[in-house]
Write a protein that holds these residues in place. Structure first.
Motif, short mmCIF file in Angstrom:
data_model
loop_
_atom_site.label_atom_id
_atom_site.label_comp_id
_atom_site.label_asym_id
_atom_site.label_seq_id
_atom_site.Cartn_x
_atom_site.Cartn_y
_atom_site.Cartn_z
N LEU A 77 9.98 -32.84 13.18
CA LEU A 77 10.63 -32.03 12.06
C LEU A 77 11.86 -32.53 11.45
CD1 LEU A 77 10.33 -28.03 13.23
CD2 LEU A 77 9.57 -29.29 11.25
N VAL A 124 12.51 -33.00 7.32
CA VAL A 124 13.78 -32.85 6.61
C VAL A 124 14.21 -34.06 5.80
CG1 VAL A 124 16.06 -31.75 6.73
CG2 VAL A 124 14.20 -30.82 8.23
N ILE A 144 21.16 -27.27 1.18
CA ILE A 144 19.88 -26.90 1.65
C ILE A 144 19.31 -27.71 2.71
CG2 ILE A 144 17.56 -26.32 1.37
CD1 ILE A 144 18.41 -25.15 -1.40
N LEU A 203 21.41 -27.37 5.83
CA LEU A 203 21.20 -26.28 6.41
C LEU A 203 19.91 -26.42 7.16
CD1 LEU A 203 22.01 -23.29 6.60
CD2 LEU A 203 20.32 -22.90 4.58
N MET A 204 18.97 -27.23 6.71
CA MET A 204 18.03 -27.28 7.58
C MET A 204 17.89 -28.01 8.79
SD MET A 204 14.83 -27.35 4.56
CE MET A 204 14.52 -26.57 3.74
N GLY A 238 19.35 -25.87 11.12
CA GLY A 238 18.15 -25.05 11.83
C GLY A 238 17.56 -25.70 12.92
N VAL A 239 17.23 -26.98 12.62
CA VAL A 239 16.46 -27.87 13.41
C VAL A 239 17.02 -28.19 14.76
CG1 VAL A 239 15.19 -30.10 13.81
CG2 VAL A 239 14.73 -28.83 11.68
N MET A 260 9.87 -23.98 10.35
CA MET A 260 10.65 -24.93 9.47
C MET A 260 9.82 -25.61 8.59
SD MET A 260 13.61 -25.61 9.14
CE MET A 260 14.73 -25.26 10.44
N ILE A 290 10.20 -26.12 4.36
CA ILE A 290 10.12 -27.33 3.78
C ILE A 290 9.01 -27.53 2.64
CG2 ILE A 290 9.79 -29.97 4.09
CD1 ILE A 290 11.02 -29.69 6.91
N ALA A 323 16.70 -20.30 1.66
CA ALA A 323 16.68 -21.14 2.85
C ALA A 323 17.43 -20.62 3.92
CB ALA A 323 17.45 -22.46 2.29
N VAL A 382 16.31 -19.83 7.70
CA VAL A 382 16.73 -20.42 8.81
C VAL A 382 17.33 -19.42 9.65
CG1 VAL A 382 18.85 -22.07 9.42
CG2 VAL A 382 17.31 -22.44 7.70
N LEU A 436 16.16 -18.89 13.71
CA LEU A 436 16.83 -18.66 14.87
C LEU A 436 16.48 -17.54 15.48
CD1 LEU A 436 20.20 -20.08 13.74
CD2 LEU A 436 18.42 -21.15 14.76
#
Lengths: 171, 106
Positions: free
Chosen positions: A32, A36, A70, A73-74, A77-78, B33, B37, B79, B83, B87
């Motif tokens: 992942l 990203v 963004i 942010l991802m 998140g990952v 996720m 994307i 986004a 996210v 979570l």
């Protein structure tokens, strides 16, 4: 003069290749985090395309908002939401490659045929220009309501994100 | 003389390919996720379309830029929401597989 045109065209192709390679990485990466990063590369290429479409302001906004905010942010998140083993395994668990290829090819040809058959006639005279003052004037006079609404949407999204992310942490 | 970068169709096809890649990723990915994307790719294809028509067809070049800015704002809001949603789902279900999240199906 033609040397400059050639360089400009070569740069354009470089941006297009950057965009497509990034998109392929974003769609097909096994990890992942790689996806990203591929998305970030793709968005950088799109920023270059915006430059060729005449808007330097949107080029910078694309880099600032998409790549700078963004994608970060991802990445957060990952990194927060997954353990390393799950990052490696969570992608591509299903076997729906045929479905994906069929859906994308159908969409591609359904949209490509009318695109190639249509003729677009450009406007006879321009009523504005690409300058930043004119963009700001249009944004804050003509589209003032939409601007305010999107501010409210962003505020609601931020509050909702905080509530969603912190709720249930005690349990 | 090469002049691919000054044709409307070039940009429309680039936007179309990005859009289709987004659809491919949306179906192919099995994680929230990855789907997020892919959504960003789809939004990017739409933005390129807006900017291309803005550059080559519209009389006022500010309108397409305004729309692209709105798309960027909406993508940022989306986004952030997604996210935090990931979570929350991960905390409750300990997985990121969309087909495993089915409490309402009981």
């Amino acid at each position: 003069m033609s040397t400059y045109v050639f360089i400009a065209e070569a740069l354009f192709f470089a941006f297009v290749i950057l965009t497509f390679m990034g998109a392929i990485l974003a769609v097909r990466a096994r990890l992942l985090m790689h996806a990203v990063l591929g998305l970030a590369v793709c968005l950088l290429g799109v920023a270059g395309l915006y430059f060729y479409l005449g808007s330097i302001f949107l080029t910078m906004m694309q880099i600032l908002i998409y790549v700078g905010a963004i994608c970060i942010l991802m990445v957060f998140g990952v990194m927060v939401g997954y353990t390393p083993q799950e990052i490696a395994e969570s992608n591509f668990k299903g076997k729906n490659r045929f479905l994906a290829v069929a859906a994308s090819f159908t969409g591609f040809f359904l949209l490509l045929i009318p695109l190639l058959r249509a003729t677009f006639t450009p406007a006879l005279e321009k009523t504005g220009d690409f300058s930043l003052p004119w963009l700001g004037e249009t944004l804050l006079y003509r589209y003032c309501m939409a601007f305010e609404l999107i501010s409210v949407v962003l505020l609601a999204a931020i509050i909702g994100a905080i509530i969603l992310a912190t709720g249930g942490r005690e349990s | 003389m090469l002049s691919v970068s000054s044709h409307l169709t070039t940009y429309l096809i680039i936007g179309l390919v990005l859009f289709v890649m987004g659809i491919y990723g949306m179906v192919r990915h099995r994680s929230f996720m990855g789907m997020l994307i892919s959504t960003e790719l789809i939004l990017c294809g739409a933005s390129i379309n807006f900017m291309a028509f803005n550059r080559f067809v519209l009389p006022d070049p500010a309108i397409g830029q305004v729309f692209t800015l709105f798309i960027m704002g909406l993508a940022a809001a989306e986004a952030a929401i997604v996210v935090s949603f990931i979570l929350a789902v991960y905390r409750k279900y300990h997985t990121d597989d969309p087909s495993a999240v089915h409490d309402l199906r009981h």
